[in-house]
Structure formats: structure tokens, C-alpha cells
Design a protein around this motif. Structure first.
Motif, mmCIF file in Angstrom:
data_model
loop_
_atom_site.group_PDB
_atom_site.id
_atom_site.type_symbol
_atom_site.label_atom_id
_atom_site.label_comp_id
_atom_site.label_asym_id
_atom_site.label_seq_id
_atom_site.Cartn_x
_atom_site.Cartn_y
_atom_site.Cartn_z
ATOM 1 N N PRO A 190 0.847 -1.207 0.000
ATOM 2 C CA PRO A 190 0.000 0.000 0.000
ATOM 3 C C PRO A 190 0.875 1.248 0.000
ATOM 4 C CG PRO A 190 -0.654 -1.544 1.724
ATOM 5 C CD PRO A 190 0.656 -2.020 1.201
ATOM 6 N N PRO A 191 0.422 2.326 -0.622
ATOM 7 C CA PRO A 191 1.223 3.561 -0.620
ATOM 8 C C PRO A 191 1.612 4.021 0.773
ATOM 9 C CG PRO A 191 -0.604 3.734 -2.165
ATOM 10 C CD PRO A 191 -0.810 2.453 -1.409
ATOM 11 N N GLU A 192 0.722 3.796 1.746
ATOM 12 C CA GLU A 192 1.011 4.243 3.112
ATOM 13 C C GLU A 192 2.297 3.610 3.655
ATOM 14 O OE1 GLU A 192 -1.857 3.248 2.018
ATOM 15 O OE2 GLU A 192 -3.209 4.958 2.274
ATOM 16 N N HIS A 193 2.567 2.344 3.256
ATOM 17 C CA HIS A 193 3.767 1.686 3.753
ATOM 18 C C HIS A 193 5.024 2.380 3.246
ATOM 19 C CE1 HIS A 193 1.709 -2.470 4.653
ATOM 20 N NE2 HIS A 193 1.126 -1.447 5.248
ATOM 21 N N LEU A 194 5.045 2.708 1.964
ATOM 22 C CA LEU A 194 6.214 3.363 1.388
ATOM 23 C C LEU A 194 6.379 4.779 1.935
ATOM 24 C CD1 LEU A 194 5.855 2.171 -2.307
ATOM 25 C CD2 LEU A 194 7.633 1.493 -0.696
ATOM 26 N N ILE A 195 5.248 5.471 2.134
ATOM 27 C CA ILE A 195 5.320 6.832 2.659
ATOM 28 C C ILE A 195 5.867 6.821 4.082
ATOM 29 C CG2 ILE A 195 3.921 8.811 3.391
ATOM 30 C CD1 ILE A 195 2.114 8.223 0.965
ATOM 31 N N ARG A 196 5.462 5.851 4.871
ATOM 32 C CA ARG A 196 5.952 5.767 6.252
ATOM 33 C C ARG A 196 7.407 5.317 6.298
ATOM 34 N NH1 ARG A 196 0.656 2.951 7.800
ATOM 35 N NH2 ARG A 196 -0.714 4.643 8.439
ATOM 36 N N ILE B 234 12.422 1.651 -4.731
ATOM 37 C CA ILE B 234 13.584 2.372 -5.263
ATOM 38 C C ILE B 234 13.173 3.766 -5.732
ATOM 39 C CG2 ILE B 234 15.278 2.404 -7.138
ATOM 40 C CD1 ILE B 234 15.285 -0.689 -6.961
ATOM 41 N N ALA B 235 12.011 3.860 -6.373
ATOM 42 C CA ALA B 235 11.546 5.148 -6.889
ATOM 43 C C ALA B 235 11.291 6.138 -5.758
ATOM 44 C CB ALA B 235 10.276 4.944 -7.719
ATOM 45 N N ARG B 236 10.605 5.705 -4.722
ATOM 46 C CA ARG B 236 10.314 6.596 -3.591
ATOM 47 C C ARG B 236 11.608 7.034 -2.906
ATOM 48 N NH1 ARG B 236 6.332 9.849 -0.991
ATOM 49 N NH2 ARG B 236 7.018 10.069 1.155
ATOM 50 N N THR C 107 -0.973 1.952 -11.485
ATOM 51 C CA THR C 107 -1.236 3.373 -11.298
ATOM 52 C C THR C 107 -1.873 3.702 -9.949
ATOM 53 O OG1 THR C 107 -1.388 3.821 -13.658
ATOM 54 C CG2 THR C 107 -2.533 5.340 -12.207
ATOM 55 N N PRO C 108 -2.818 2.897 -9.416
ATOM 56 C CA PRO C 108 -3.407 3.257 -8.123
ATOM 57 C C PRO C 108 -2.375 3.446 -7.018
ATOM 58 C CG PRO C 108 -4.726 1.566 -9.175
ATOM 59 C CD PRO C 108 -3.485 1.731 -10.010
ATOM 60 N N CYS C 109 -1.202 2.814 -7.141
ATOM 61 C CA CYS C 109 -0.169 2.972 -6.116
ATOM 62 C C CYS C 109 0.615 4.260 -6.278
ATOM 63 C CB CYS C 109 0.819 1.800 -6.177
ATOM 64 S SG CYS C 109 0.117 0.199 -5.789
ATOM 65 N N LEU C 110 0.654 4.808 -7.487
ATOM 66 C CA LEU C 110 1.595 5.868 -7.788
ATOM 67 C C LEU C 110 1.255 7.254 -7.268
ATOM 68 C CD1 LEU C 110 2.812 4.976 -11.368
ATOM 69 C CD2 LEU C 110 3.894 4.504 -9.184
ATOM 70 N N PRO C 111 0.003 7.716 -7.388
ATOM 71 C CA PRO C 111 -0.235 9.107 -6.995
ATOM 72 C C PRO C 111 0.275 9.459 -5.612
ATOM 73 C CG PRO C 111 -2.128 8.258 -8.166
ATOM 74 C CD PRO C 111 -1.195 7.099 -7.961
ATOM 75 N N ARG C 112 0.018 8.632 -4.621
ATOM 76 C CA ARG C 112 0.461 8.972 -3.270
ATOM 77 C C ARG C 112 1.938 8.679 -3.074
ATOM 78 N NH1 ARG C 112 -2.617 7.349 1.721
ATOM 79 N NH2 ARG C 112 -1.466 9.148 2.458
#
Length: 228
Positions: A32-38, A140-142, A165-170
Motif C-alpha cells: 500500500p502507498p502508506e507503507h512506502l510513505i511511512r 527504489i523510486a520513492r 497506477t493506483p499505487c503511484l499518486p500517493r
């Protein structure tokens, strides 16, 4: 008594029948995007300040409230994070030097949505070997976006219509100063972009900024490509 159908379904528990996902070898859930953001946070850091302030400046430029020009320049698909970061550090020097006239963003694109054959980009295939480890590509991208911003260079990304794509915006937008939608680049008299067919923009290829109204054109030379 075990039937052939039962044996097949036991080997692939995600399948509901023999006709389900016949050409799917396996399924790997994306984080989930939240995992990468955290895992790669920017809240309360200099990176958050840089992105916020750069977005404010871009709004002023694009709405005609600033005479400075926006320049988005850099790789037309990142394939080597080390080289990309070296490029960012060189670009940061030029960004400071021309800050009175230009707002320089590094173009940081990770996908190749218009490529029909061959490599599809760092997120899709980060190791360029057909392994398609999208999980690792997203990480790697984040991480690279954080590092580029830590080097003092705001990033411009592309939001493409690809399966993940659903993963990318956040994952990308929270740390991008500017985002473009695939195939929807809208030209502006106050913005100029320089694309590169290789991973770097060569020093011998100047970017000419186009001024709004009757302002004279000015030229600006990109930093040289990292060796090797």
C-alpha cells in the motif's frame, strides 16, 4: 477421490476454477502507498519544505505572477539511481546559479508508457532483466525521490496510466513538485522542458528558454552527464 481439477486448484489456491487466470503464473500483492510513505517519510523535514515552497513558486509562474521561468530538465526515464543522484547534485549547482531567472526542476520519470517493446521503466523492471519486481521498483523510486529532494533539487514526475497506477499518486505526488499526466503535457509561455533520449542531458546540448511576451530568449547549459 482426487480429480485433476482438485489437484490443479491445490497447486494454485487463488484459482477458483480451471478457467480462472489461465495465463497468470502467480500474483504478488503490491505494498500500500502508506507503507512506502511511512518507510520514506518527509513530514517535518527540509524535503517537505522544499516541495511545498517549490509548488508555491510554480503556481506564481504558471499564473503569470512571477517573471521567472520554469525549466523541467533531466532523464527521460531513470534507469540508474546512482547516476540520477549524481546528475541531481550537478543540477543543484546550476539551480542556485540561475535562481534569479529560472525555477529549475529535475525531470524524474520512472515509466515508459509509450514503449511497446523492450524495457518498460524502473518501476516495472528495476533490474532491467525481465524479473519485473514492481514491489522493489516502487521502493527504489520513492527512495530516489527523497534523495534527490534532499540534494536540494525539486522533482517533476509523470503519472502514467499503467496497471499499478493506483499505487503511484500517493507514492510520488507527495514528494513531487510538479506532475504531468501521460500524453497531456500542456505548453506554457512561461515553462520549457528539455527531453533527453539518453539517461542524461549532454553538456553540448543547451536548453533555450523561451520568454513570455517580448522578453529576449536566454540560453542555459545543462550539467554534464556522469562518467561511465
Amino acid at each position: 477421490m482426487t480429480t485433476p481439477i482438485d489437484s490443479t486448484l491445490e497447486r494454485t489456491p487463488d484459482k477458483t476454477s480451471l478457467t480462472d487466470d489461465e495465463r497468470i503464473e502467480n500474483i504478488v500483492p503490491l505494498p500500500p502507498p502508506e507503507h512506502l510513505i511511512r518507510f520514506f517519510p518527509i513530514q517535518g523535514t527540509a524535503v517537505e519544505t522544499l516541495v511545498t515552497e517549490t509548488r508555491r513558486k510554480l503556481r506564481q509562474i504558471l499564473h503569470g505572477r512571477s517573471e521567472r521561468l520554469l525549466v523541467v530538465i533531466g532523464p527521460c526515464s531513470i534507469h540508474d539511481p546512482v547516476a540520477a543522484l549524481e546528475y541531481a547534485k550537478k543540477l543543484q549547482e546550476e539551480r542556485k546559479r540561475h535562481s534569479d531567472e529560472l525555477e529549475v526542476l529535475m525531470r524524474v520519470y520512472f515509466e515508459k508508457p509509450r514503449t511497446t517493446v523492450g524495457w518498460k521503466g524502473l518501476i516495472n523492471d528495476p533490474y532491467m532483466n525481465g524479473s519485473f519486481r514492481i514491489n522493489e521498483g516502487l521502493r527504489i523510486a520513492r527512495d530516489l525521490l527523497v534523495r534527490i529532494n534532499q540534494a536540494g533539487v525539486p522533482a517533476g514526475c509523470e503519472m502514467s496510466a499503467l496497471p499499478w497506477t493506483p499505487c503511484l499518486p500517493r507514492v510520488k505526488s507527495t514528494i513531487s513538485s510538479r506532475s504531468t499526466k501521460t500524453g497531456r503535457w500542456r505548453s506554457s509561455r512561461r515553462a520549457v522542458t528539455r527531453t533527453a533520449t539518453s539517461s542524461c542531458v549532454a553538456a553540448s546540448s543547451p536548453t533555450t528558454t523561451r520568454a513570455a511576451s517580448a522578453r529576449p530568449a536566454r540560453s542555459w547549459r545543462a550539467p554534464s552527464c556522469p562518467s561511465g
